[in-house]
Design an enzyme around this catalytic site. Structure first.
Site, PDB file in Angstrom:
ATOM      1  N   SER A 132       3.553  11.210   5.863  1.00  0.00           N
ATOM      2  CA  SER A 132       4.974  10.898   6.069  1.00  0.00           C
ATOM      3  C   SER A 132       5.741  12.207   5.995  1.00  0.00           C
ATOM      4  O   SER A 132       5.247  13.186   5.425  1.00  0.00           O
ATOM      5  CB  SER A 132       5.462   9.970   4.957  1.00  0.00           C
ATOM      6  OG  SER A 132       6.876   9.891   4.937  1.00  0.00           O
ATOM      7  N   TYR A 145       6.208   7.155  -3.858  1.00  0.00           N
ATOM      8  CA  TYR A 145       5.770   7.269  -2.464  1.00  0.00           C
ATOM      9  C   TYR A 145       5.641   8.748  -2.091  1.00  0.00           C
ATOM     10  O   TYR A 145       4.631   9.173  -1.522  1.00  0.00           O
ATOM     11  CB  TYR A 145       6.772   6.552  -1.557  1.00  0.00           C
ATOM     12  CG  TYR A 145       6.418   6.517  -0.087  1.00  0.00           C
ATOM     13  CD1 TYR A 145       5.458   5.630   0.396  1.00  0.00           C
ATOM     14  CD2 TYR A 145       7.058   7.349   0.834  1.00  0.00           C
ATOM     15  CE1 TYR A 145       5.141   5.577   1.754  1.00  0.00           C
ATOM     16  CE2 TYR A 145       6.750   7.308   2.180  1.00  0.00           C
ATOM     17  CZ  TYR A 145       5.793   6.419   2.644  1.00  0.00           C
ATOM     18  OH  TYR A 145       5.489   6.376   3.988  1.00  0.00           O
TER      19      TYR A 145
HETATM   20  N1  LIG Z   1       7.439   3.139   9.343  1.00  0.00           N
HETATM   21  C1  LIG Z   1       7.855   4.319   8.929  1.00  0.00           C
HETATM   22  O1  LIG Z   1       9.053   4.657   9.007  1.00  0.00           O
HETATM   23  C2  LIG Z   1       6.844   5.303   8.368  1.00  0.00           C
HETATM   24  C3  LIG Z   1       7.271   6.629   8.161  1.00  0.00           C
HETATM   25  C4  LIG Z   1       6.387   7.551   7.634  1.00  0.00           C
HETATM   26  C5  LIG Z   1       5.098   7.185   7.334  1.00  0.00           C
HETATM   27  N2  LIG Z   1       4.699   5.883   7.534  1.00  0.00           N
HETATM   28  C6  LIG Z   1       3.324   5.551   7.166  1.00  0.00           C
HETATM   29  O2  LIG Z   1       2.665   4.974   8.278  1.00  0.00           O
HETATM   30  C7  LIG Z   1       1.631   4.110   7.818  1.00  0.00           C
HETATM   31  C8  LIG Z   1       1.747   2.769   8.523  1.00  0.00           C
HETATM   32  O3  LIG Z   1       2.985   2.196   8.176  1.00  0.00           O
HETATM   33  P1  LIG Z   1       3.788   1.133   9.054  1.00  0.00           P
HETATM   34  O4  LIG Z   1       5.183   1.634   9.142  1.00  0.00           O
HETATM   35  O5  LIG Z   1       3.038   0.781  10.272  1.00  0.00           O
HETATM   36  O6  LIG Z   1       3.799  -0.053   7.977  1.00  0.00           O
HETATM   37  P2  LIG Z   1       3.743  -1.640   8.079  1.00  0.00           P
HETATM   38  O7  LIG Z   1       4.339  -2.134   9.356  1.00  0.00           O
HETATM   39  O8  LIG Z   1       4.338  -2.108   6.793  1.00  0.00           O
HETATM   40  O9  LIG Z   1       2.175  -1.911   8.095  1.00  0.00           O
HETATM   41  C9  LIG Z   1       1.404  -1.590   6.975  1.00  0.00           C
HETATM   42  C10 LIG Z   1      -0.045  -1.916   7.289  1.00  0.00           C
HETATM   43  O10 LIG Z   1      -0.827  -1.588   6.142  1.00  0.00           O
HETATM   44  C11 LIG Z   1      -1.608  -2.717   5.776  1.00  0.00           C
HETATM   45  N3  LIG Z   1      -1.841  -2.719   4.343  1.00  0.00           N
HETATM   46  C12 LIG Z   1      -0.947  -2.618   3.337  1.00  0.00           C
HETATM   47  N4  LIG Z   1      -1.560  -2.728   2.152  1.00  0.00           N
HETATM   48  C13 LIG Z   1      -2.883  -2.895   2.415  1.00  0.00           C
HETATM   49  C14 LIG Z   1      -4.025  -3.077   1.604  1.00  0.00           C
HETATM   50  N5  LIG Z   1      -3.951  -3.100   0.261  1.00  0.00           N
HETATM   51  N6  LIG Z   1      -5.238  -3.231   2.209  1.00  0.00           N
HETATM   52  C15 LIG Z   1      -5.339  -3.232   3.558  1.00  0.00           C
HETATM   53  N7  LIG Z   1      -4.273  -3.054   4.380  1.00  0.00           N
HETATM   54  C16 LIG Z   1      -3.074  -2.896   3.804  1.00  0.00           C
HETATM   55  C17 LIG Z   1      -0.808  -3.920   6.250  1.00  0.00           C
HETATM   56  O11 LIG Z   1      -1.649  -5.019   6.537  1.00  0.00           O
HETATM   57  P3  LIG Z   1      -1.856  -6.321   5.635  1.00  0.00           P
HETATM   58  O12 LIG Z   1      -0.557  -6.669   4.980  1.00  0.00           O
HETATM   59  O13 LIG Z   1      -2.343  -7.336   6.644  1.00  0.00           O
HETATM   60  O14 LIG Z   1      -2.918  -5.933   4.664  1.00  0.00           O
HETATM   61  C18 LIG Z   1      -0.242  -3.389   7.570  1.00  0.00           C
HETATM   62  O15 LIG Z   1      -1.205  -3.545   8.584  1.00  0.00           O
HETATM   63  C19 LIG Z   1       1.788   4.021   6.297  1.00  0.00           C
HETATM   64  O16 LIG Z   1       0.869   4.883   5.666  1.00  0.00           O
HETATM   65  C20 LIG Z   1       3.206   4.528   6.068  1.00  0.00           C
HETATM   66  O17 LIG Z   1       3.372   5.088   4.778  1.00  0.00           O
HETATM   67  C21 LIG Z   1       5.539   4.944   8.050  1.00  0.00           C
END
Ligand SMILES: NC(=O)c1ccc[n+]([C@@H]2O[C@H](COP(=O)([O-])OP(=O)(O)OC[C@H]3O[C@@H](n4cnc5c(N)ncnc54)[C@H](OP(=O)(O)O)[C@@H]3O)[C@@H](O)[C@H]2O)c1
Length: 249
Positions: A132, A145
């Site tokens: 991130s 985080y």
């Molecule tokens: N969106 C942003 O603005 C942003 C910015 C910077 C970095 N990121 C990073 O990008 C990555 C993806 O985030 P996203 O924005 O796509 O988030 P999201 O839409 O909330 O999706 C999170 C994913 O992680 C899975 N997950 C969460 N806990 C889990 C566990 N204990 N075991 C297995 N799977 C798990 C969830 O699936 P289930 O609930 O089905 O398990 C879901 O598929 C993360 O590492 C996040 O920190 C996101």
């Protein structure tokens, strides 16, 4: 293109958001994609749509990861699963610390431990760690985080030394705001999070991150893209605070 060097991929956090977009992209590139998340229904739908292989499990379940990966050589590992919880260190509860440590850094390290020795032995592989902008910039709030993502940042750079001399590439992706469920999961109210964090903002989309990952993997095999920091054009990080207080000589 080096997609042709690779046969298998493993993507965590694959049920929605960035992970689902990456699964779709890697499957389109012809890889056998193994998709991990907890939501079995969503994974089944993704598998139907993309041909990926669904593994409904929790990334903090180390025995389950070990069983899955014992006889499954992975060429491309995308450590994407991540959670964010509200609160800085003054307000965070116990679970916010334990869960973010377990998912954001613990599971990442366990997966690397399980997958990377095979890559090194086969002299072939690509690790993509999704951290991130919080890994490298300070943004008020979400202190835990930040700490976990900074750990991913440092570990990613360390992996280059662990694999020195082998054709194992390592890439960190540092996204700014991406339109996914992350803020809704954080507050527990998807509709309100949509209004507060996305409506009226020109955020990144999951496919923008999939584009970056596809680029990093697709570079020639002598090229290692180490870090990609990707923000929406209208999102700017930086600044400093200096409180003025009376009574100081
Ligand atoms: N969106 C942003 O603005 C942003 C910015 C910077 C970095 N990121 C990073 O990008 C990555 C993806 O985030 P996203 O924005 O796509 O988030 P999201 O839409 O909330 O999706 C999170 C994913 O992680 C899975 N997950 C969460 N806990 C889990 C566990 N204990 N075991 C297995 N799977 C798990 C969830 O699936 P289930 O609930 O089905 O398990 C879901 O598929 C993360 O590492 C996040 O920190 C996101």
């Amino acid at each position: 293109m080096t997609f042709s060097d690779y046969r298998t991929a493993l993507v965590t956090g694959a049920s929605t958001g960035i992970g689902a977009a990456v699964v779709e992209r890697l499957a389109k590139q012809g890889l056998e994609v193994h998709a991990i998340a907890r939501d079995a229904d969503r994974l089944a739908e993704l598998a139907d749509r993309t041909g990926a292989i669904a593994h409904p499990l929790d990334v903090t379940d180390t025995p389950a990861l070990t069983a899955l990966l014992t006889d499954l050589p992975i060429d491309v590992l995308v450590n994407n699963a991540g959670v964010s919880r509200t609160g800085n260190i003054l307000t965070a509860d116990e679970w916010a610390i334990d869960e973010q440590l377990a998912v954001n850094i613990g599971a990442v390290l366990h997966l690397l431990r399980l997958v990377m020795p095979g890559m090194v032995a086969r002299d072939l592989g690509h690790i993509i760690n999704v951290s991130s902008i919080a890994a490298i910039h300070n943004i008020p709030g979400n202190t835990i985080y930040h700490a976990t993502k900074a750990a991913v940042h440092k570990a990613t750079r360390q992996l280059r030394m662990d694999a020195a001399g082998r054709r194992v590439r390592v890439t960190e992706i540092c996204p700014g705001r991406v339109e996914t469920e992350i803020f809704g999961r954080l507050t527990g109210d998807m509709a309100q999070a949509q209004k507060d964090f996305y409506d009226g903002y020109e955020s990144l989309k999951p496919n923008d991150i999939a584009d970056a990952i596809e680029y990093a993997i697709g570079t020639p095999r002598h090229v290692n893209i180490s870090t990609l920091e990707i923000l929406p054009t209208f999102q700017v990080v930086g600044g400093i605070e200096f409180e003025r207080r009376g009574g100081v000589d």
